[in-house]
Design a protein around this motif. Structure first.
Motif, PDB file in Angstrom:
ATOM      1  N   ARG A 304      72.167 -18.353  23.835  1.00 32.05           N
ATOM      2  CA  ARG A 304      73.166 -17.484  24.263  1.00 32.05           C
ATOM      3  C   ARG A 304      74.433 -18.395  24.432  1.00 32.05           C
ATOM      4  N   ILE A 305      75.545 -17.834  23.952  1.00 25.67           N
ATOM      5  CA  ILE A 305      76.981 -18.799  24.057  1.00 25.67           C
ATOM      6  C   ILE A 305      77.705 -17.748  24.877  1.00 25.67           C
ATOM      7  N   GLU A 306      78.341 -18.277  25.888  1.00 23.28           N
ATOM      8  CA  GLU A 306      79.087 -17.672  26.869  1.00 23.28           C
ATOM      9  C   GLU A 306      78.575 -16.221  27.395  1.00 23.28           C
ATOM     10  N   GLY A 307      77.382 -16.191  27.459  1.00 18.42           N
ATOM     11  CA  GLY A 307      76.843 -14.805  27.896  1.00 18.42           C
ATOM     12  C   GLY A 307      76.321 -14.045  26.635  1.00 18.42           C
ATOM     13  N   HIS A 308      76.647 -14.167  25.467  1.00 18.18           N
ATOM     14  CA  HIS A 308      76.322 -13.648  24.417  1.00 18.18           C
ATOM     15  C   HIS A 308      75.260 -13.976  23.600  1.00 18.18           C
ATOM     16  N   ASP A 309      74.341 -13.191  23.012  1.00 22.89           N
ATOM     17  CA  ASP A 309      73.266 -13.580  22.432  1.00 22.89           C
ATOM     18  C   ASP A 309      73.816 -13.703  20.746  1.00 22.89           C
ATOM     19  N   ALA A 310      74.068 -15.151  20.555  1.00 23.61           N
ATOM     20  CA  ALA A 310      74.827 -15.467  19.540  1.00 23.61           C
ATOM     21  C   ALA A 310      74.000 -15.983  18.292  1.00 23.61           C
ATOM     22  N   LEU A 311      72.813 -16.622  18.589  1.00 26.76           N
ATOM     23  CA  LEU A 311      71.980 -17.285  17.508  1.00 26.76           C
ATOM     24  C   LEU A 311      70.517 -16.996  17.933  1.00 26.76           C
ATOM     25  N   HIS A 312      69.535 -16.651  16.933  1.00 29.60           N
ATOM     26  CA  HIS A 312      68.230 -16.603  17.036  1.00 29.60           C
ATOM     27  C   HIS A 312      67.537 -17.800  15.953  1.00 29.60           C
ATOM     28  N   LEU A 313      66.781 -18.575  16.678  1.00 24.67           N
ATOM     29  CA  LEU A 313      66.108 -19.751  15.918  1.00 24.67           C
ATOM     30  C   LEU A 313      64.810 -19.103  15.662  1.00 24.67           C
ATOM     31  N   ILE A 314      64.375 -18.709  14.564  1.00 24.64           N
ATOM     32  CA  ILE A 314      63.010 -18.274  13.787  1.00 24.64           C
ATOM     33  C   ILE A 314      62.280 -19.303  13.474  1.00 24.64           C
ATOM     34  N   ASP A 315      61.073 -19.827  14.449  1.00 22.04           N
ATOM     35  CA  ASP A 315      60.166 -20.908  14.057  1.00 22.04           C
ATOM     36  C   ASP A 315      58.958 -19.995  13.336  1.00 22.04           C
ATOM     37  N   LEU A 316      59.047 -20.065  11.902  1.00 23.47           N
ATOM     38  CA  LEU A 316      58.304 -19.285  10.979  1.00 23.47           C
ATOM     39  C   LEU A 316      56.879 -20.111  10.942  1.00 23.47           C
ATOM     40  N   GLN A 334      63.906 -12.419   4.272  1.00 21.27           N
ATOM     41  CA  GLN A 334      64.882 -11.492   3.602  1.00 21.27           C
ATOM     42  C   GLN A 334      65.464 -10.731   5.062  1.00 21.27           C
ATOM     43  N   GLN A 335      64.874 -11.084   6.201  1.00 20.63           N
ATOM     44  CA  GLN A 335      65.585 -10.769   7.321  1.00 20.63           C
ATOM     45  C   GLN A 335      66.499 -11.742   8.218  1.00 20.63           C
ATOM     46  N   CYS A 336      66.634 -12.883   7.453  1.00 20.14           N
ATOM     47  CA  CYS A 336      67.520 -13.994   8.085  1.00 20.14           C
ATOM     48  C   CYS A 336      68.594 -14.143   7.449  1.00 20.14           C
ATOM     49  N   ASP A 337      69.701 -14.602   7.979  1.00 19.62           N
ATOM     50  CA  ASP A 337      70.977 -14.986   7.493  1.00 19.62           C
ATOM     51  C   ASP A 337      71.229 -16.257   7.173  1.00 19.62           C
ATOM     52  N   LEU A 338      70.277 -17.352   7.368  1.00 24.58           N
ATOM     53  CA  LEU A 338      70.404 -18.631   7.068  1.00 24.58           C
ATOM     54  C   LEU A 338      68.967 -19.450   7.081  1.00 24.58           C
ATOM     55  N   ILE A 339      68.866 -20.001   6.420  1.00 24.50           N
ATOM     56  CA  ILE A 339      67.566 -20.839   6.145  1.00 24.50           C
ATOM     57  C   ILE A 339      67.423 -22.304   6.298  1.00 24.50           C
ATOM     58  N   ILE A 340      66.800 -22.846   7.290  1.00 26.37           N
ATOM     59  CA  ILE A 340      66.643 -24.355   7.315  1.00 26.37           C
ATOM     60  C   ILE A 340      65.294 -24.538   6.839  1.00 26.37           C
ATOM     61  N   ARG A 374      70.997 -13.547  -0.893  1.00 26.91           N
ATOM     62  CA  ARG A 374      70.124 -14.399  -0.572  1.00 26.91           C
ATOM     63  C   ARG A 374      70.746 -15.575   0.557  1.00 26.91           C
ATOM     64  N   PRO A 375      69.994 -15.675   1.437  1.00 30.88           N
ATOM     65  CA  PRO A 375      70.685 -16.304   2.715  1.00 30.88           C
ATOM     66  C   PRO A 375      70.662 -18.048   2.017  1.00 30.88           C
ATOM     67  N   PRO A 376      71.656 -18.582   2.490  1.00 30.16           N
ATOM     68  CA  PRO A 376      72.034 -20.023   2.213  1.00 30.16           C
ATOM     69  C   PRO A 376      70.812 -20.831   2.889  1.00 30.16           C
ATOM     70  N   HIS A 449      79.108 -25.246   9.038  1.00 24.37           N
ATOM     71  CA  HIS A 449      79.631 -24.973   7.692  1.00 24.37           C
ATOM     72  C   HIS A 449      79.085 -23.662   6.974  1.00 24.37           C
ATOM     73  N   TYR A 450      77.764 -23.284   7.364  1.00 25.86           N
ATOM     74  CA  TYR A 450      77.114 -22.343   6.869  1.00 25.86           C
ATOM     75  C   TYR A 450      77.189 -20.986   7.619  1.00 25.86           C
ATOM     76  N   TYR A 451      77.855 -21.257   8.682  1.00 29.06           N
ATOM     77  CA  TYR A 451      77.772 -19.924   9.661  1.00 29.06           C
ATOM     78  C   TYR A 451      78.541 -18.979   9.045  1.00 29.06           C
ATOM     79  N   SER A 452      79.799 -18.940   8.488  1.00 29.12           N
ATOM     80  CA  SER A 452      80.378 -17.664   7.798  1.00 29.12           C
ATOM     81  C   SER A 452      79.782 -17.265   6.830  1.00 29.12           C
ATOM     82  N   GLN A 453      78.945 -17.974   5.951  1.00 24.47           N
ATOM     83  CA  GLN A 453      78.224 -17.457   4.939  1.00 24.47           C
ATOM     84  C   GLN A 453      77.018 -16.782   5.340  1.00 24.47           C
ATOM     85  N   GLY A 454      76.519 -17.291   6.507  1.00 22.63           N
ATOM     86  CA  GLY A 454      75.202 -16.383   7.196  1.00 22.63           C
ATOM     87  C   GLY A 454      75.714 -15.095   7.754  1.00 22.63           C
TER      88      GLY A 454
END
Length: 501
Positions: A304-316, A334-340, A374-376, A449-454
């Motif tokens: 959460r950022i400033e009270g907003h649910d802004a980022l989900h880290l998915i441990d697959l 295919q339900q993710c916006d960015l892949i690490i 395809r997510p970056p 850097h990848y946030y806007s692409q996500g």
């Protein structure tokens, strides 16, 4: 006013001509004017030949651009059809032929997507015409001077008076010939005027032709752009009609929120260090992190950022070569916006990563999924502290100019994995709980850097699903909230962190 300006100019020209004849410089003056005019015309002619193709191909490209949320397949269709437009415009194309050419482009787009021509509903057809008109109207207003002053009545009158205008132009042409003949009384002035007329007419003709090519190209590009949106399935849904994705509903297990977090999936073999990376990111960024309930095997951590649910880290789940695991991971990604993609540096075998990479590519190349963006991928070579010599761990390391055995080993491992897996962006990393961390700030920068692409990937994903109502403007406001980057906001959050272990 025109007469008042022309009469003195003609009188002055007459006195000038008499003076030139009396002084004996008429031939020299004629030669000077002719030489200068030919020189200017020659330069213009040479420049126009050298830049004619570049102007029509490159200057037009900026008028209509590809959509940022298109998939790789959509962009390839765009490139191929644009090449066809360029080939079509190498020969003169009348404006009344653009309707037929537009229909041909729509049929070609349908063929690329394996659809029958005109396989769209009546509401979609009306919306298609509306969207092409809306986009082209904006383009005309931005690129055609005085377009707001030209009424349909002007064009209607022109068509009705076409024959009379043709006769009028013929009379004007004969009058022009007569005037030019009478002007020969003053040969110096006549020759200079003729040369100027040739240059001016050629310039106007060239500019007029190039402008028409640009506008014709732009209109056909708008047809292609809207057709791609139509046949890829996203055109039937407006941004205002988009709802929350299924993944967000599963993650939150609570009433629908207007803002949807960026979903970052962590992929890698078993023991690659994905969970350690989640811990390191949340602890280092002082983020509020909650483990959300989920019906899948993946673990979802909400930041959460400033009270907003802004980022989900998915441990697959880790890659294990099992078909069931692979299918689950593909559906999750295919339900993710960015892949690490986390690689264990000391793991010698990459076969599991290669097999899953092929499965993922096959999924996005399938006919049903090729319009899904395809997510970056951000690839990390984790646990570089375990590379030989293991006992020599004294970060930081300058990998551009390695001066130790450890730094050289890290560089070799990076080169090997880049070549094997094709990851252009592969960062070395160590987030061991027992040793000093290495290169974690670089991971923050790359995520920024990848946030806007996500976000573009998320927009594409939600258009594919498309239901409910949501205001997407909030998605973009997060990019510049308080003038900070995503992780800058997280790092400066004033709320005490709820850290998970």
């Amino acid at each position: 006013m025109a007469i008042g300006m022309v009469i003195p100019f003609m009188i002055l020209a007459g006195f000038g001509t008499v003076a030139l004849v009396q002084q004996g410089y008429s031939l020299e003056f004629l030669g000077l004017i002719t030489g200068c005019t030919v020189l200017v015309y020659g330069v213009f002619w040479f420049w126009s030949r050298q830049h004619k193709t570049d102007f029509s191909l490159e200057a037009d490209a900026a008028l209509v651009i590809a959509s940022a949320d298109w998939s790789e397949f959509d962009n390839e269709v765009w490139r191929q059809l644009n090449q066809g437009i360029s080939n079509q415009l190498t020969e003169p194309l009348a404006w009344d032929g653009l309707v037929e050419q537009g229909l041909v482009l729509m049929q070609q787009t349908a063929q690329h997507y394996g659809k029958a021509p005109y396989s769209f509903t009546v509401p979609e057809s009306l919306k298609l015409i509306e969207e092409i008109s809306r986009r082209y109207r904006i383009l005309l207003k931005d690129n055609v001077p005085m377009i707001e002053k030209l009424t349909i009545g002007h064009f209607k009158y022109g068509f009705e008076q076409k024959q009379n205008l043709a006769k009028g132009s013929q009379v004007y042409r004969y009058a022009s010939y007569l005037y030019r003949a009478l002007r020969l009384v003053n040969p110096v002035s006549a020759v200079a005027a003729e040369v100027r007329k040739v240059v001016f007419d050629e310039f106007i003709k060239r500019i007029g032709a190039e402008s028409q090519v640009r506008l014709k190209r732009a209109l056909m590009q708008e047809v292609v752009s809207v057709s791609i949106d139509l046949y890829s399935g996203r055109f039937s849904v407006d941004d205002a009609d988009l709802g929350q994705s299924r993944a967000a509903l599963v993650d939150q297990q609570r009433p629908v929120l207007e803002l949807e977090p960026l979903r970052v999936g962590l992929v890698g073999q078993v023991s690659a260090g994905k969970s350690s990376l989640v811990n390191a990111l949340s602890l280092d960024l002082a983020a509020e992190v909650d483990l959300l309930p989920t019906t899948q095997a993946a673990r979802v951590y909400s930041c959460r950022i400033e009270g907003h649910d802004a980022l989900h880290l998915i441990d697959l789940p880790g890659l294990d070569g099992q078909a069931k695991t692979t299918e689950l991971l593909v559906q999750e990604i295919q339900q993710c916006d960015l892949i690490i993609w986390v690689l264990k540096a000391s793991q010698p075998s990459r076969q599991l990563d290669l097999d899953f990479q092929r499965a993922l590519t096959a999924y996005y190349q399938a006919d049903k999924q090729r319009s899904r963006k395809r997510p970056p991928i951000l690839a990390l070579l984790n646990q570089v502290d375990l590379l030989n010599p293991v006992e020599h761990w004294q970060p930081p390391y300058d990998l551009n100019q390695p001066d130790s055995a450890k730094a050289k080993t890290i560089n070799e491992a990076l080169a090997y994995n880049r070549e094997l897996l094709g990851f252009a962006n592969l960062l070395p990393l160590s987030v061991s709980a027992q040793r000093e961390h290495f290169n974690l700030p670089a991971v923050h920068q790359q995520l920024d850097h990848y946030y806007s692409q996500g976000l573009q990937t998320q927009l594409n994903r939600r258009r594919q699903e498309g239901r409910g109502n949501v205001n997407l403007s909030e998605q973009w406001s997060r990019l510049g909230r308080a003038g900070k980057s995503l992780f800058g906001v997280m790092a400066n959050s004033a709320t005490p962190p709820d850290r998970h272990r």
